[in-house]
Design a protein around this motif. Structure first.
Motif, mmCIF file in Angstrom:
data_model
loop_
_atom_site.group_PDB
_atom_site.id
_atom_site.type_symbol
_atom_site.label_atom_id
_atom_site.label_comp_id
_atom_site.label_asym_id
_atom_site.label_seq_id
_atom_site.Cartn_x
_atom_site.Cartn_y
_atom_site.Cartn_z
ATOM 1 N N UNK A 292 21.900 0.599 6.568
ATOM 2 C CA UNK A 292 22.092 1.929 6.004
ATOM 3 C C UNK A 292 23.389 2.031 5.210
ATOM 4 N N UNK A 293 24.445 1.400 5.707
ATOM 5 C CA UNK A 293 25.704 1.365 4.959
ATOM 6 C C UNK A 293 26.238 2.754 4.635
ATOM 7 N N UNK A 294 26.840 2.883 3.467
ATOM 8 C CA UNK A 294 27.417 4.152 3.037
ATOM 9 C C UNK A 294 26.405 4.918 2.189
ATOM 10 N N UNK A 295 25.688 5.798 2.820
ATOM 11 C CA UNK A 295 24.703 6.594 2.105
ATOM 12 C C UNK A 295 25.381 7.794 1.453
ATOM 13 N N UNK A 296 24.803 8.315 0.377
ATOM 14 C CA UNK A 296 25.346 9.528 -0.237
ATOM 15 C C UNK A 296 25.254 10.697 0.731
ATOM 16 N N UNK A 297 25.968 11.783 0.457
ATOM 17 C CA UNK A 297 25.823 12.968 1.309
ATOM 18 C C UNK A 297 24.469 13.619 1.088
ATOM 19 N N UNK A 298 24.043 14.399 2.053
ATOM 20 C CA UNK A 298 22.806 15.138 1.904
ATOM 21 C C UNK A 298 21.667 14.586 2.733
ATOM 22 N N UNK A 299 20.456 14.950 2.364
ATOM 23 C CA UNK A 299 19.254 14.612 3.113
ATOM 24 C C UNK A 299 18.550 13.430 2.469
ATOM 25 N N UNK A 300 18.215 12.437 3.271
ATOM 26 C CA UNK A 300 17.477 11.271 2.785
ATOM 27 C C UNK A 300 15.991 11.619 2.700
ATOM 28 N N UNK A 301 15.351 11.200 1.629
ATOM 29 C CA UNK A 301 13.923 11.425 1.444
ATOM 30 C C UNK A 301 13.172 10.124 1.673
ATOM 31 N N UNK A 302 12.136 10.180 2.508
ATOM 32 C CA UNK A 302 11.255 9.039 2.730
ATOM 33 C C UNK A 302 9.832 9.434 2.359
ATOM 34 N N UNK A 303 9.109 8.536 1.715
ATOM 35 C CA UNK A 303 7.688 8.745 1.447
ATOM 36 C C UNK A 303 6.897 8.202 2.648
ATOM 37 N N UNK A 304 6.053 9.051 3.192
ATOM 38 C CA UNK A 304 5.375 8.720 4.455
ATOM 39 C C UNK A 304 4.131 7.871 4.226
ATOM 40 N N UNK A 305 4.316 6.663 3.721
ATOM 41 C CA UNK A 305 3.208 5.727 3.626
ATOM 42 C C UNK A 305 2.825 5.273 5.037
ATOM 43 N N UNK A 306 1.558 5.011 5.232
ATOM 44 C CA UNK A 306 1.085 4.579 6.553
ATOM 45 C C UNK A 306 1.399 3.097 6.713
ATOM 46 N N UNK A 307 2.697 2.777 6.864
ATOM 47 C CA UNK A 307 3.153 1.392 6.908
ATOM 48 C C UNK A 307 4.171 1.193 8.016
ATOM 49 N N UNK A 308 4.327 -0.067 8.374
ATOM 50 C CA UNK A 308 5.356 -0.451 9.350
ATOM 51 C C UNK A 308 6.738 -0.105 8.830
ATOM 52 N N UNK A 309 6.952 -0.288 7.514
ATOM 53 C CA UNK A 309 8.275 -0.033 6.927
ATOM 54 C C UNK A 309 8.658 1.439 7.042
ATOM 55 N N UNK A 310 7.709 2.334 6.755
ATOM 56 C CA UNK A 310 8.040 3.758 6.861
ATOM 57 C C UNK A 310 8.402 4.124 8.290
ATOM 58 N N UNK A 311 7.587 3.690 9.250
ATOM 59 C CA UNK A 311 7.839 4.058 10.645
ATOM 60 C C UNK A 311 9.184 3.526 11.112
ATOM 61 N N UNK A 312 9.498 2.278 10.785
ATOM 62 C CA UNK A 312 10.781 1.704 11.189
ATOM 63 C C UNK A 312 11.940 2.425 10.505
ATOM 64 N N UNK A 313 11.774 2.784 9.231
ATOM 65 C CA UNK A 313 12.838 3.504 8.512
ATOM 66 C C UNK A 313 13.042 4.895 9.093
ATOM 67 N N UNK A 314 11.946 5.578 9.398
ATOM 68 C CA UNK A 314 12.049 6.909 9.993
ATOM 69 C C UNK A 314 12.829 6.856 11.297
#
Length: 458
Positions: A39-61
């Protein structure tokens, strides 16, 4: 639920199956930890994720959730216009791709979200413009615990899930409780894939959907001997589950238990639940409050709810929040009856009620009768202004493929044996598909689009 341990168990048992690939709880834990380190240094604010039905989305969430990064979940199918409108509603925000790299960033630099915001989900927009609902960890954890208990998650051997992960029902109501309970979940793309598992005798455990999903599944199953012996839990939410559909589900799944539910995104989302082994299940009753939720009715009969699952508020819409929440009670907009034992029966939405000849009517009862007509797959009722009666009823019928269209006279004659005269619609239109949101809710305000002469049933 601040650590992933509450979501997953670090062992070799299967947590997720996607596209034929299985992921163990241990492997999911490792991937989440790796993503947290990236994750490192993320910008301020709310992160947006696209909810694809994938392992990557679930792990990122899960990684963002554990790291305390507020996130908004977007549906992959939203148009550019819909995405832009929701980005503007979030204010200060940025978007992450599957690798957690920043791919877009808003011009706004000062976050406006509630400091306790963990997840932002959007209402369906079935009754107006979608709102950005801010949910805290406390909200989500309370919901996971309540759903896990009310749906008996720990007694299910597995779960098959095809609901969108961008909506509260699929993500917070089904996926997260399964992970918390250590329940293996198979994610599918559609009902056809579910039917294939059924035909192969591999459909076991819990399945979930909105009533229109269950209608479609029952049509796919057909009238032959049930092949559903492995199904233990059938979950319905997102809309009212009619009495005829409850009966048909019990017949189709003789070895399973059926659960009818009610919820709102603003309540994280589960509010009421009723199991098929309760005597009131074979009625129009909706359910009992889950978790520590309390309910009451206003003088006008509107259902109000409070408890740990109540949202933090709508992002960027303080006036709308104040209109919705008063003294810790959320006004649901749904009219209900409350039994002496706490059993709630929904009657319809405040803004759905129809006034015909001076009497207020709920469209639910009329729509249930329409669905019982031969060949009718789905139905909706709309009120049109009338100078004499105030409102006249118009029915919109979605017929099964190949079904001949009945006459208006035949429809009225049949309904007069099922409904009081003032509840029988005056006009009828045939539609290919009723307007519904992606999670199955009827968009009643759009029914007027079908008032075309060529669709009118004479």
């Amino acid at each position: 639920m601040s650590s992933l341990h509450a979501f997953t168990r670090a062992d070799a048992e299967v947590a997720l199956t996607l596209g034929g690939e299985s992921v163990s709880f241990g492997a999911l834990r490792d991937e989440v930890e790796a993503r947290k380190r990236r994750l490192g240094d993320l910008p301020p604010g709310i992160a947006i994720l696209r909810a694809h039905r994938t392992r990557e989305f679930i792990a990122s969430f899960l990684a963002l959730y554990e790291a305390g990064v507020p996130q908004a979940v977007f549906a992959p199918e939203w148009t550019a216009v819909e995405v832009d409108a929701r980005r503007q509603g979030l204010g200060c925000c940025f978007e992450l791709d599957a690798a957690l790299s920043v791919t877009w960033r808003s011009e706004a630099e000062s976050p406006q979200h509630h400091p306790d915001t963990s997840v932002v989900l959007f209402t369906s927009g079935s009754t107006g413009a979608p709102r950005a609902v801010q949910l805290s960890r406390r909200n989500i954890e309370a919901n996971v615990a309540a759903v896990r208990a009310s749906l008996d998650f720990d007694s299910a051997p597995a779960q098959t899930l095809f609901l969108p992960l961008s909506y509260s029902f699929g993500l917070l109501g089904q996926l997260l409780p399964a992970l918390a309970a250590g329940l293996p979940t198979t994610l599918l793309g559609n009902l056809v894939e579910l039917k294939a598992l059924l035909d192969e005798g591999r459909l076991v455990g819990m399945i979930s959907g909105v009533p229109s999903h269950h209608e479609t599944l029952l049509r796919l199953v057909g009238d032959g001997p049930p092949r559903t012996g492995g199904v233990t839990h059938v979950i319905s939410a997102g809309a009212a589950l009619s009495l005829p559909l409850r009966q048909r589900l019990l017949r189709a799944f003789p070895h399973g238990r059926v659960y009818t539910n009610y919820g709102q995104t603003e309540l994280s989302p589960r509010v009421l639940c009723l199991r098929s082994d309760h005597p009131a299940f074979l009625s129009n009753a909706t359910g009992y409050p889950v978790g520590n939720l309390a309910v009451k009715l206003t003088a006008g009969g509107e259902l109000c709810v409070r408890g740990d699952q109540l949202m933090l508020g709508y992002l960027g819409a303080p006036e709308a929040t104040r209109e919705k929440v008063e003294d810790g009670w959320l006004r649901t907009g749904d009219l209900a009856e409350l039994g002496p034992d706490g059993l709630v029966t929904l009657l319809g939405r405040n803004d759905d009620l129809l006034k015909v000849g001076g009497e207020r009517l709920s469209p639910f009862e009329i729509e249930a009768a329409l669905r019982e007509l031969p060949g009718v797959e789905d139905a909706a009722v709309w009120g049109r202004e009338d100078p004499l009666y105030g409102t006249t009823l118009t029915a919109f019928l979605q017929l099964r493929p190949g079904t001949p269209c009945p006459s208006r006279r035949a429809l009225r004659q049949t309904l007069q044996g099922l409904l009081s005269a003032h509840k029988v619609p005056a006009d009828y239109y045939r539609v290919e598909q009723l307007p519904r949101t992606a999670n199955g809710k009827l968009q009643r305000a759009r029914l007027g689009e079908a008032l075309r002469p060529e669709l009118r049933i004479g």
